[in-house]
Design a protein around this motif. Structure first.
Motif, mmCIF file in Angstrom:
data_model
loop_
_atom_site.group_PDB
_atom_site.id
_atom_site.type_symbol
_atom_site.label_atom_id
_atom_site.label_comp_id
_atom_site.label_asym_id
_atom_site.label_seq_id
_atom_site.Cartn_x
_atom_site.Cartn_y
_atom_site.Cartn_z
ATOM 1 N N HIS A 233 0.590 -11.361 4.419
ATOM 2 C CA HIS A 233 -0.816 -11.523 4.057
ATOM 3 C C HIS A 233 -1.236 -12.997 4.089
ATOM 4 O O HIS A 233 -2.380 -13.312 4.416
ATOM 5 C CB HIS A 233 -1.091 -10.901 2.691
ATOM 6 C CG HIS A 233 -0.280 -11.472 1.573
ATOM 7 N ND1 HIS A 233 1.060 -11.228 1.414
ATOM 8 C CD2 HIS A 233 -0.627 -12.276 0.541
ATOM 9 C CE1 HIS A 233 1.504 -11.854 0.335
ATOM 10 N NE2 HIS A 233 0.508 -12.496 -0.210
ATOM 11 N N ARG A 234 -0.324 -13.899 3.786
ATOM 12 C CA ARG A 234 -0.633 -15.331 3.840
ATOM 13 C C ARG A 234 -0.815 -15.788 5.282
ATOM 14 O O ARG A 234 -1.740 -16.558 5.596
ATOM 15 C CB ARG A 234 0.488 -16.126 3.182
ATOM 16 C CG ARG A 234 0.698 -15.828 1.714
ATOM 17 C CD ARG A 234 1.987 -16.433 1.218
ATOM 18 N NE ARG A 234 2.187 -16.219 -0.214
ATOM 19 C CZ ARG A 234 3.301 -16.545 -0.855
ATOM 20 N NH1 ARG A 234 4.308 -17.086 -0.184
ATOM 21 N NH2 ARG A 234 3.407 -16.332 -2.152
ATOM 22 N N LEU A 235 0.081 -15.333 6.131
ATOM 23 C CA LEU A 235 -0.009 -15.688 7.545
ATOM 24 C C LEU A 235 -1.311 -15.158 8.138
ATOM 25 O O LEU A 235 -1.996 -15.870 8.893
ATOM 26 C CB LEU A 235 1.197 -15.110 8.287
ATOM 27 C CG LEU A 235 1.275 -15.372 9.789
ATOM 28 C CD1 LEU A 235 1.400 -16.858 10.074
ATOM 29 C CD2 LEU A 235 2.461 -14.614 10.388
ATOM 30 N N GLU A 236 -1.662 -13.922 7.805
ATOM 31 C CA GLU A 236 -2.913 -13.350 8.305
ATOM 32 C C GLU A 236 -4.104 -14.200 7.880
ATOM 33 O O GLU A 236 -4.984 -14.495 8.697
ATOM 34 C CB GLU A 236 -3.084 -11.931 7.781
ATOM 35 C CG GLU A 236 -4.407 -11.299 8.209
ATOM 36 C CD GLU A 236 -4.745 -10.035 7.428
ATOM 37 O OE1 GLU A 236 -5.913 -9.605 7.515
ATOM 38 O OE2 GLU A 236 -3.885 -9.502 6.729
ATOM 39 N N TRP A 237 -4.138 -14.589 6.589
ATOM 40 C CA TRP A 237 -5.287 -15.363 6.118
ATOM 41 C C TRP A 237 -5.376 -16.689 6.856
ATOM 42 O O TRP A 237 -6.468 -17.093 7.292
ATOM 43 C CB TRP A 237 -5.208 -15.628 4.608
ATOM 44 C CG TRP A 237 -6.449 -16.317 4.129
ATOM 45 C CD1 TRP A 237 -7.610 -15.723 3.704
ATOM 46 C CD2 TRP A 237 -6.688 -17.727 4.093
ATOM 47 N NE1 TRP A 237 -8.557 -16.673 3.407
ATOM 48 C CE2 TRP A 237 -8.018 -17.915 3.635
ATOM 49 C CE3 TRP A 237 -5.928 -18.847 4.401
ATOM 50 C CZ2 TRP A 237 -8.592 -19.181 3.479
ATOM 51 C CZ3 TRP A 237 -6.502 -20.116 4.249
ATOM 52 C CH2 TRP A 237 -7.811 -20.264 3.796
ATOM 53 N N MET A 238 -4.256 -17.375 7.013
ATOM 54 C CA MET A 238 -4.290 -18.685 7.662
ATOM 55 C C MET A 238 -4.756 -18.572 9.103
ATOM 56 O O MET A 238 -5.581 -19.376 9.573
ATOM 57 C CB MET A 238 -2.899 -19.324 7.588
ATOM 58 C CG MET A 238 -2.837 -20.747 8.127
ATOM 59 S SD MET A 238 -3.890 -21.937 7.236
ATOM 60 C CE MET A 238 -2.970 -22.094 5.698
ATOM 61 N N ILE A 239 -4.275 -17.569 9.817
ATOM 62 C CA ILE A 239 -4.644 -17.431 11.226
ATOM 63 C C ILE A 239 -6.104 -17.019 11.374
ATOM 64 O O ILE A 239 -6.854 -17.597 12.155
ATOM 65 C CB ILE A 239 -3.709 -16.427 11.930
ATOM 66 C CG1 ILE A 239 -2.300 -17.026 12.037
ATOM 67 C CG2 ILE A 239 -4.238 -16.074 13.320
ATOM 68 C CD1 ILE A 239 -1.272 -16.071 12.611
ATOM 69 N N ARG A 240 -6.536 -16.003 10.611
ATOM 70 C CA ARG A 240 -7.920 -15.546 10.788
ATOM 71 C C ARG A 240 -8.939 -16.547 10.276
ATOM 72 O O ARG A 240 -10.111 -16.490 10.654
ATOM 73 C CB ARG A 240 -8.124 -14.186 10.129
ATOM 74 C CG ARG A 240 -8.098 -14.148 8.619
ATOM 75 C CD ARG A 240 -8.409 -12.728 8.129
ATOM 76 N NE ARG A 240 -8.185 -12.532 6.712
ATOM 77 C CZ ARG A 240 -9.035 -12.887 5.755
ATOM 78 N NH1 ARG A 240 -10.175 -13.498 6.089
ATOM 79 N NH2 ARG A 240 -8.772 -12.652 4.484
#
Length: 264
Positions: A233-240
């Motif tokens: 979920h952290r990776l998703e937030w950073m990328i999006r």
């Protein structure tokens, strides 16, 4: 051997568990795990939790228990009074829904803002873009939580419970970051009631002390001494939110890691 919680005071997941234990009057001691933040699994921490994440509960008898929600379930079943989950199935499901959103969406936004504030992962225009995304998403989540709270004193109604313990560290971190709700709003008034509870006071005091120390150690996390974990979920937030270059730089500089079994 007393009940032991492998803990880091800044972990919102560990804070949730500590609040629950303290609400129930359960005696425990906390311990910082060996190799925390390194991603190493060839130690006692890795044996207890291959993901090398806190919290991990070490009961007096039995195997280590990890994942904060699983730990909460264990606590509720082992020490049923005072109950944190309401009796009605629909109300219990609602408490778990609030917890799930906090553990995923809210934690990701707080974590991403911490990457900017404490670890300076971005500068200039990129930092401004990520900052704006964190502020926007925080407002949206807090608006949803306000709707869930409604006119009640607590998220479960008249009594402090499971959902309150889950929201507590997330909202408090937003307030620490200067992203709290408007003064005198329902969510701000809930927080005022929250911090009057001894279980929360002790937990948040530990957070405050650790936050001061983290500010001093930020540069250490920009080396490969400790690496921040970019969970799903952290990776998703950073990328999006536009931070793909932050992830690429972290991989190149060996200052970030990913979850087990695919350690970077």
């Amino acid at each position: 051997m007393p009940l032991v919680l492998l803990d880091h005071p800044l972990s919102s997941y560990a804070q949730k568990v500590k609040i629950a234990l303290r609400e129930k009057g359960v005696s425990f001691e906390t311990r910082m795990p060996e190799g925390f933040g390194s991603g190493r699994i060839d130690n006692d921490f890795g044996a207890a939790n291959p993901r090398t994440e806190v919290p991990v509960l070490l009961p007096e008898r039995g195997e280590a228990i990890f994942d904060s929600t699983v730990i909460l379930e264990y606590i509720e079943e082992t020490w049923p009074a005072p109950a944190l989950l309401p009796p009605a199935p629909a109300a219990r499901a609602r408490a778990r829904i609030i917890e799930e959103l906090c553990d995923s969406q809210y934690e990701a936004v707080n974590w991403g803002f911490g990457e900017l504030l404490w670890f300076r992962r971005a500068e200039g225009e990129l930092a401004e873009r990520l900052d704006a995304a964190a502020r926007r998403d925080t407002r949206r989540i807090q608006a949803w939580l306000t709707a869930q709270l409604g006119a009640a004193a607590w998220f479960g109604g008249e009594h402090f419970g499971w959902a309150d313990a889950a929201v507590a560290p997330m909202l408090n971190r937003s307030i620490h970051y200067g992203l709290g709700p408007d003064a005198d709003s329902p969510l701000a008034l809930w927080h005022a009631r929250l911090i009057a509870r001894p279980s929360v006071q002790q937990t948040f005091a530990e957070f405050d002390a650790a936050a001061v120390a983290m500010a001093r150690m930020a540069d250490y996390y920009r080396t490969d001494g400790r690496r921040r974990e970019y969970r799903d979920h952290r990776l998703e937030w950073m990328i999006r939110s536009g931070g793909l270059s932050v992830v690429a730089a972290g991989i190149e500089e060996h200052t970030i890691r990913f979850s087990w079994p695919g350690q970077s």
